[in-house]
Design a protein around this motif. Structure first.
Motif, PDB file in Angstrom:
ATOM      1  N   ILE A  59     123.816   2.067   9.880  1.00  0.00           N
ATOM      2  CA  ILE A  59     122.574   1.443   9.398  1.00  0.00           C
ATOM      3  C   ILE A  59     121.372   2.197   9.957  1.00  0.00           C
ATOM      4  N   TYR A  60     121.455   2.631  11.226  1.00  0.00           N
ATOM      5  CA  TYR A  60     120.303   3.306  11.835  1.00  0.00           C
ATOM      6  C   TYR A  60     120.079   4.710  11.275  1.00  0.00           C
ATOM      7  N   ASP A  61     121.093   5.271  10.612  1.00  0.00           N
ATOM      8  CA  ASP A  61     120.870   6.548   9.919  1.00  0.00           C
ATOM      9  C   ASP A  61     120.505   6.300   8.454  1.00  0.00           C
ATOM     10  N   SER A  62     120.388   5.041   8.069  1.00  0.00           N
ATOM     11  CA  SER A  62     120.176   4.714   6.651  1.00  0.00           C
ATOM     12  C   SER A  62     118.817   4.077   6.397  1.00  0.00           C
ATOM     13  N   LEU A  63     117.988   3.991   7.451  1.00  0.00           N
ATOM     14  CA  LEU A  63     116.754   3.213   7.302  1.00  0.00           C
ATOM     15  C   LEU A  63     115.839   3.771   6.216  1.00  0.00           C
ATOM     16  N   ASP A  64     115.907   5.079   6.002  1.00  0.00           N
ATOM     17  CA  ASP A  64     115.078   5.665   4.934  1.00  0.00           C
ATOM     18  C   ASP A  64     115.965   6.092   3.754  1.00  0.00           C
ATOM     19  N   ARG A  65     117.138   5.453   3.623  1.00  0.00           N
ATOM     20  CA  ARG A  65     118.083   5.895   2.596  1.00  0.00           C
ATOM     21  C   ARG A  65     118.546   4.728   1.723  1.00  0.00           C
ATOM     22  N   TYR A  66     117.566   3.957   1.235  1.00  0.00           N
ATOM     23  CA  TYR A  66     117.912   2.856   0.322  1.00  0.00           C
ATOM     24  C   TYR A  66     118.722   3.396  -0.865  1.00  0.00           C
ATOM     25  N   HIS A  67     118.441   4.656  -1.231  1.00  0.00           N
ATOM     26  CA  HIS A  67     119.117   5.230  -2.409  1.00  0.00           C
ATOM     27  C   HIS A  67     120.640   5.290  -2.228  1.00  0.00           C
ATOM     28  N   THR A  97     125.700   3.832  -4.638  1.00  0.00           N
ATOM     29  CA  THR A  97     127.075   3.290  -4.550  1.00  0.00           C
ATOM     30  C   THR A  97     127.215   2.071  -5.464  1.00  0.00           C
ATOM     31  N   MET A  98     126.173   1.214  -5.476  1.00  0.00           N
ATOM     32  CA  MET A  98     126.242   0.056  -6.383  1.00  0.00           C
ATOM     33  C   MET A  98     126.323   0.532  -7.827  1.00  0.00           C
ATOM     34  N   ALA A 104     128.836   0.057   5.109  1.00  0.00           N
ATOM     35  CA  ALA A 104     128.215  -1.068   4.392  1.00  0.00           C
ATOM     36  C   ALA A 104     128.011  -0.763   2.906  1.00  0.00           C
ATOM     37  N   ALA A 105     127.494   0.428   2.601  1.00  0.00           N
ATOM     38  CA  ALA A 105     127.170   0.739   1.196  1.00  0.00           C
ATOM     39  C   ALA A 105     128.444   0.749   0.352  1.00  0.00           C
ATOM     40  N   TYR A 106     129.474   1.429   0.827  1.00  0.00           N
ATOM     41  CA  TYR A 106     130.720   1.559   0.063  1.00  0.00           C
ATOM     42  C   TYR A 106     131.421   0.214  -0.073  1.00  0.00           C
ATOM     43  N   GLN A 107     131.592  -0.466   1.075  1.00  0.00           N
ATOM     44  CA  GLN A 107     132.384  -1.696   1.043  1.00  0.00           C
ATOM     45  C   GLN A 107     131.705  -2.786   0.219  1.00  0.00           C
ATOM     46  N   ALA A 108     130.377  -2.882   0.330  1.00  0.00           N
ATOM     47  CA  ALA A 108     129.676  -3.919  -0.449  1.00  0.00           C
ATOM     48  C   ALA A 108     129.831  -3.644  -1.938  1.00  0.00           C
TER      49      ALA A 108
END
Ligand SMILES: NC(=O)c1ccc[n+]([C@@H]2O[C@H](COP(=O)([O-])OP(=O)(O)OC[C@H]3O[C@@H](n4cnc5c(N)ncnc54)[C@H](OP(=O)(O)O)[C@@H]3O)[C@@H](O)[C@H]2O)c1
Length: 287
Positions: free
Chosen positions: A122-130, A135-136, A178-182
């Motif tokens: 998550i801390y490497d994703s703060l600027d990576r909403y994309h 993934t969705m 988080a991105a993949y599993q969700a």
């Protein structure tokens, strides 16, 4: 094909394929495989391509799909249509749907396999909403859009949808995934919710819950190199087998142990994991 270790043979017992039953079940059928340019999708295409079927292979890398098409058609058994499309893009999805309507007027079987995995904290994703959007978009919205369009045809032909999913949808979610599993869980829930209605209309539904599979998808994760993993050829046989058994789900025999542990040890896991991650942050000097 890579030889399994003793542990892998225990965890992933071989799947015997009855080729006569498979041939009868898929004879002259049109089978759409998304994500056919590598890994599991490629192996399903090569396996089914040994039978008299029409394969519609979809992925972004057209060059890879064309190599697979040439390899299959050299056997002179199957016919292959290649559709190069980024399924996250509306116009390319529409072009695929147009091809299915106009040229193929089918499919009979859909193998919903295209997918993208991202491992990032998550801390490497703060600027990576994309990361979450993409993934969705490929793991959830694209198969929903595709299926909504082909369901009427599948109903007419009493067809089948096979969802290539992951065991993680029924286990404790892991940090960094988080991105993949969700996104995989979103489609799993959608598909499980839609399945009874589809089954009532005569459409067969199958979900293949996979553990680790040795494909290009897991190559970037160094920790996975030494972990037990299925081969994509083995997974292809399991998927092909589901085309004549029509089973609703497949999962490794030991998944129930993980599910029980996920319930029993959830509290413990949620207390211990932050401590472990905190130690790792201190060690690596993270903020
Ligand atoms: N490997 C594992 O450990 C594992 C475990 C559980 C479940 N799975 C699932 O198995 C499925 C297949 O994965 P794999 O392991 O075979 O990985 P892979 O070798 O990376 O294959 C992924 C496929 O999806 C296609 N794809 C990705 N993004 C796409 C897009 N935007 N539009 C169209 N096609 C796209 C890729 O083709 P292009 O790049 O050419 O577009 C490729 O053909 C995935 O759904 C994955 O979630 C894998």
């Amino acid at each position: 094909m890579r030889r399994y270790s003793v542990l892998e043979r225990l965890l992933f017992p071989s799947a015997r394929l009855d080729e006569d039953r498979l041939a009868k079940a898929i004879r002259r059928k049109t089978i759409l495989i998304t994500g056919a340019s590598s890994g599991i999708g490629e192996q399903i295409a090569l396996l089914l391509g040994q039978f008299p079927v029409h394969l519609v292979l979809v992925a972004r890398r057209e060059d890879k799909l064309l190599v697979i098409k040439r390899q299959i058609e050299s056997n002179k058994k199957a016919q292959v249509t290649v559709v190069a499309a980024d399924l996250r893009r509306d116009n390319e999805m529409e072009a695929l749907l147009g091809t299915l309507r106009e040229e193929c007027n089918k499919p009979d079987i859909v193998v919903s396999n295209a997918g993208l995995s991202i491992r990032r904290s998550i801390y490497d994703s703060l600027d990576r909403y994309h990361d979450y959007a993409r993934t969705m978009s490929i793991n959830y919205l694209a198969p929903v859009k595709l299926l909504l369009s082909v369901i009427p045809g599948l109903e007419r032909r009493q067809g089948q949808v096979i969802n290539v999913s992951t065991i993680n949808t029924s286990l404790i979610p892991l940090p960094s995934w988080a991105a993949y599993q969700a996104s995989k869980s979103a489609f799993d829930t959608w598909f499980r919710s839609a399945a009874p209605e589809l089954n009532a209309a005569g459409i067969f539904t199958t979900t293949i819950y996979l553990p680790l599979v040795r494909t290009p998808m897991i190559e970037p994760t160094a920790a996975y190199r030494k972990m037990p993993a299925m081969s994509p050829e083995h997974v292809a046989r399991i998927i092909a087998k589901s085309m004549y058994t029509k089973r609703r789900t497949w999962n490794p025999w030991w998944l129930f142990l993980g599910q029980v542990a996920s319930i029993l040890f959830r509290g413990l896991w949620e207390r211990r994991m932050p401590r472990k991650l905190s130690k790792r942050r201190d060690k690596h000097g993270d903020a």
